[in-house]
Write a protein that holds these residues in place. Structure first.
Motif, short mmCIF file in Angstrom:
data_model
loop_
_atom_site.label_atom_id
_atom_site.label_comp_id
_atom_site.label_asym_id
_atom_site.label_seq_id
_atom_site.Cartn_x
_atom_site.Cartn_y
_atom_site.Cartn_z
N GLU A 39 6.87 4.99 -13.60
CA GLU A 39 7.43 3.41 -13.97
C GLU A 39 8.61 3.13 -12.72
O GLU A 39 8.90 1.75 -12.41
N THR A 42 7.14 1.37 -10.03
CA THR A 42 6.89 -0.10 -10.34
C THR A 42 8.24 -0.99 -10.20
O THR A 42 8.16 -2.07 -9.53
N ILE A 43 9.16 -0.50 -10.87
CA ILE A 43 10.52 -1.12 -10.95
C ILE A 43 11.13 -1.60 -9.57
O ILE A 43 11.64 -2.55 -8.98
N ASN A 46 8.98 -3.98 -7.32
CA ASN A 46 9.34 -5.27 -7.85
C ASN A 46 10.44 -5.63 -7.07
O ASN A 46 10.44 -6.84 -6.62
N ILE A 47 11.60 -4.83 -7.36
CA ILE A 47 12.86 -5.18 -6.84
C ILE A 47 12.74 -5.31 -5.07
O ILE A 47 13.46 -6.60 -4.70
N ALA A 49 9.97 -6.09 -3.37
CA ALA A 49 9.32 -7.20 -3.08
C ALA A 49 9.96 -8.49 -2.99
O ALA A 49 9.91 -9.42 -2.28
N HIS A 50 10.78 -8.65 -4.12
CA HIS A 50 11.71 -9.93 -4.42
C HIS A 50 12.80 -10.05 -3.40
O HIS A 50 13.09 -11.11 -2.96
N THR A 84 2.47 3.45 -7.46
CA THR A 84 2.97 2.29 -8.29
C THR A 84 3.91 1.18 -7.52
O THR A 84 4.09 0.16 -7.81
N ALA A 88 3.15 -2.37 -6.96
CA ALA A 88 3.98 -3.74 -7.43
C ALA A 88 4.22 -4.59 -5.89
O ALA A 88 4.16 -5.77 -6.22
N LEU A 89 4.37 -3.94 -4.85
CA LEU A 89 4.49 -4.49 -3.30
C LEU A 89 3.32 -5.69 -3.28
O LEU A 89 3.32 -6.63 -3.10
N LYS A 91 1.05 -6.71 -5.39
CA LYS A 91 0.95 -7.69 -6.60
C LYS A 91 2.13 -8.94 -6.12
O LYS A 91 1.62 -10.08 -6.27
N GLU A 92 3.18 -8.66 -5.68
CA GLU A 92 4.29 -9.30 -5.61
C GLU A 92 4.03 -10.41 -4.35
O GLU A 92 4.54 -11.24 -4.13
#
Length: 178
Positions: A39, A42-43, A46-47, A49-50, A84, A88-89, A91-92
């Motif tokens: 995870e 994933t975290i 996501n961070i 990517a944003h 993971t 995440a990259l 997906k975002e």
């Protein structure tokens, strides 16, 4: 990442974090890589990517390629530590992952205690490309967990660059001086 200047014809290179011994980034990476805490990938994905979206620095690539691990290491660990993060990259950023083009063909022991020269020697001819017509002329974002000497990602990128008219950019969760 200046360590690749003059060595690889890369388009872009970036890393999310700076890795140093006994730091929090080392703890995060070790938990992700060796303690089955996927995870974290994933975290962090996501961070990052944003951050890329907010800074308008989304790489113009066709595919995200997780640096592959050998099937024996995959069997022992149960997962590739960058999967993971890449998911995440993907997906975002809305960039597909391509897992069927770059393969690790040699199993090597951990390189964490090896010199830069020894790492480069171990990585030589360690990756294989299985390109199809749709891989030709594409721009790949090659993703790794930590770039230390750069030997693994350099060998991976060189393999991808064997695909006609391909381009490669590099992204790592963390980067350290070696």
């Amino acid at each position: 990442m200046s360590k690749f200047y003059g060595i690889l014809p890369i388009e872009q290179a970036t890393a999310m974090l700076y890795f140093h011994s006994k730091g929090i980034v080392q703890e995060l990476i070790h938990n992700l890589k060796y303690r089955k805490q996927q995870e974290i990938g994933t975290i962090l994905g996501n961070i990052y990517a944003h951050e890329l979206i907010d800074a308008n620095k989304i790489p113009k690539v066709d595919y995200i390629i997780p640096t592959p691990i050998h099937k024996k290491r995959l069997q022992d660990r149960g997962y590739n530590q960058v999967t993971t993060f890449c998911e995440a990259l993907s997906k975002e950023l809305k960039i597909p992952i391509e897992n069927d083009v770059l393969f690790r063909i040699k199993h090597t022991k951990t390189q964490t205690k090896k010199s830069k020269a020894k790492r480069a020697e171990l990585m030589s001819n360690n990756f294989e490309i299985k390109a199809k017509d749709h891989h030709i002329g594409k721009h790949y974002l090659l993703v790794d967990d930590v770039i230390t000497s750069g030997a693994t990602i350099e060998a991976s990128a060189k393999a991808l660059l064997e695909i006609p008219n391909s381009k490669v950019s590099l992204l790592a969760i963390a980067y350290t001086q070696s």
